[in-house]
Enzyme design. Structure first.
Site, PDB file in Angstrom:
ATOM      1  N   HIS A 305       6.022  -0.245  -2.806  1.00 37.58           N
ATOM      2  CA  HIS A 305       4.604  -0.189  -2.885  1.00 37.58           C
ATOM      3  C   HIS A 305       4.133  -0.615  -4.192  1.00 37.58           C
ATOM      4  O   HIS A 305       4.967  -0.502  -5.528  1.00 37.58           O
ATOM      5  CB  HIS A 305       4.194   1.289  -2.939  1.00 37.58           C
ATOM      6  CG  HIS A 305       2.768   1.551  -2.708  1.00 37.58           C
ATOM      7  ND1 HIS A 305       1.911   1.641  -3.712  1.00 37.58           N
ATOM      8  CD2 HIS A 305       1.947   1.714  -1.546  1.00 37.58           C
ATOM      9  CE1 HIS A 305       0.846   1.851  -3.254  1.00 37.58           C
ATOM     10  NE2 HIS A 305       0.671   1.978  -2.243  1.00 37.58           N
ATOM     11  N   ASP A 362       2.883   2.780   5.271  1.00 34.98           N
ATOM     12  CA  ASP A 362       2.599   1.948   6.220  1.00 34.98           C
ATOM     13  C   ASP A 362       3.652   1.876   7.259  1.00 34.98           C
ATOM     14  O   ASP A 362       3.467   1.782   8.591  1.00 34.98           O
ATOM     15  CB  ASP A 362       2.354   0.377   5.774  1.00 34.98           C
ATOM     16  CG  ASP A 362       1.065   0.287   4.950  1.00 34.98           C
ATOM     17  OD1 ASP A 362       0.044   1.022   5.217  1.00 34.98           O
ATOM     18  OD2 ASP A 362       1.027  -0.088   3.745  1.00 34.98           O
TER      19      ASP A 362
END
Length: 427
Positions: A305, A362
């Site tokens: 991330h 995600d």
């Protein structure tokens, strides 16, 4: 107030240091160009804060996310999605009477105008849901021309509630259109998550009873996606809103920004990657080796991330929710088995650990959306539904700022210098 000193040639300017309520400190460079003729270059705006905000706090190094000061872990465990929406929009948790009034007001706005069906039906059945949703959200402004003034608090409030109410119905209806099923109307006796599931999955031919486990998992997913600072889509909402565009148009811009694979579309790409793995026999190690190969363009989707250099706190919560849902619903899905194997490899492999490439939100959200029964191409519109309160809160915060200015970033021009026009007959 602390200050930093910037020297350039024979000029010197004092830049005030703005202190945040947590750990951040920023340089106020608003006088920089006027006093030195310089402005900054910051690709991706990773070091630039356009404004101060009190909506959410993120500490990427420590893996912290808080909405209005409340840890995401506590909100996901104990709150409803509309309770979190109220918090983001108003800065405080609601009392029970305030929450009931808020929920009732949203319930009264869930119906769509019948002629909106024609809008959905103007699109090809294979159109991506995000493009349809963005268009339908923008079109809402044409139905409510009396409530578009950003400077009218009552108009803003009713528009906020209309969006929270109608976006789930729009998502359900665009889904029904795409799968050639009859539209299902909202039910006022169901809560937000249960009503959405009813509109998506029920059919007129038989009774539909939502699974409380699924509704609870959806509630958690929506909360975890509700806000995440000034990300790409939130910036799009603010940028469009800074020109005093109405709130429907601003949110539509956020939906378009979220549709990109580098932002909200990543959860869809996770499932598409897992499908590719399944088609090639389910050998996870082969794909991990490809990801480690610097000469190979393949990348594992759903890992790492930009902000979190630790485990994404939302991923921890969704990981547990996914485990609970898979166990309680007794789901047997080869893709989910591949995902769980890939997760274990990533969490135990030194290559991923050293680079802090942990499974992110995600990765897990795609898995759980599939477990709940949603098709892959609907994952990003579900992300948009969850992010809606954050967009609205960011838009309201922008317009409440007495120092608000229309966004107008600078550029360093590197094109041709002055040259004279040559008539076409001489070229």
């Amino acid at each position: 107030m602390a200050e930093a000193i910037l020297r350039f040639e024979d000029k010197e300017v004092e830049l005030p240091v703005v202190e945040g309520s947590e750990t951040e400190r920023g340089l106020d460079i608003s006088r920089l160009a006027a006093e030195t003729g310089l402005f900054t270059i910051d690709r991706g705006f990773g070091n630039t804060a356009e404004s101060q905000s009190s909506v959410s706090f993120i500490d990427g190094e420590k893996g912290i996310l808080r909405y209005r000061g409340y840890p995401i872990e506590q909100l996901a465990e104990g709150a409803s999605f509309l309770e979190v929406a109220y918090l983001l929009l108003n800065g405080v948790l609601p009392s029970q009477p305030l929450l009931t009034e808020f929920e009732d007001a949203i319930t009264r706005h869930t119906l769509l105008r019948e002629d909106m069906k024609k809008l959905f039906e103007a699109f090809p059945h294979n159109a991506h849901p995000m493009q349809i949703l963005a268009s339908a959200t923008s079109a809402l402004a044409t139905y409510y021309p009396d409530a578009l003034d950003p400077a009218d608090p009552e108009a803003v409030e009713v528009s906020v509630r209309r969006l929270l109410a109608k976006v789930p119905t729009m998502i359900a209806w665009l889904y029904k259109y795409k799968v050639h099923q009859p539209y299902v109307y909202p039910r006022n006796d169901l809560d937000y998550a249960a009503n959405f599931l009813h509109m998506v999955f029920s059919v007129p031919a038989e009774p539909y009873h939502h699974d409380p486990v699924v509704a609870a998992a959806l509630n958690v997913l929506l909360i975890l996606h509700s806000d995440h600072g000034q990300n790409c889509s939130a910036t799009a909402v603010r940028l469009v809103g800074s020109g005093d565009a109405n709130i429907f148009s601003s949110v539509s811009a956020g939906i378009h920004a979220l549709s990109g694979p580098l932002h909200g579309g990543a959860n869809q790409e996770v499932l598409e990657m897992l499908e590719e793995m399944a088609e090639e026999g389910g050998d996870v190690s082969k794909f991990v080796a490809r990801a480690k190969d610097k000469e190979n363009p393949f990348r594992l989707m759903g890992f790492g991330h930009r902000i979190y250099k630790n485990f994404d706190p939302r991923a921890k919560i969704i990981k547990q929710a996914a485990a609970d849902v898979l166990a309680k619903l007794h789901i047997d899905d080869p893709l989910l088995e591949i995902a769980q194997e890939l997760e274990q490899v990533a969490l135990s492999d030194d290559y991923f650990i050293e680079r802090k490439l942990y499974p992110n939100v995600d990765f897990y959200s795609g898995i759980i959306y599939r477990a709940l029964g949603f098709p892959t191409d609907t994952f990003t519109v579900l992300f948009a539904l969850g992010r809606l309160p954050g967009w609205l809160a960011q838009w309201k915060e922008l317009h409440a700022d007495p120092k608000m200015k229309i966004y107008r970033p600078q550029q360093v021009y590197v094109g041709e210098t002055k040259r004279d026009y040559v008539p076409i007959s001489q070229r």
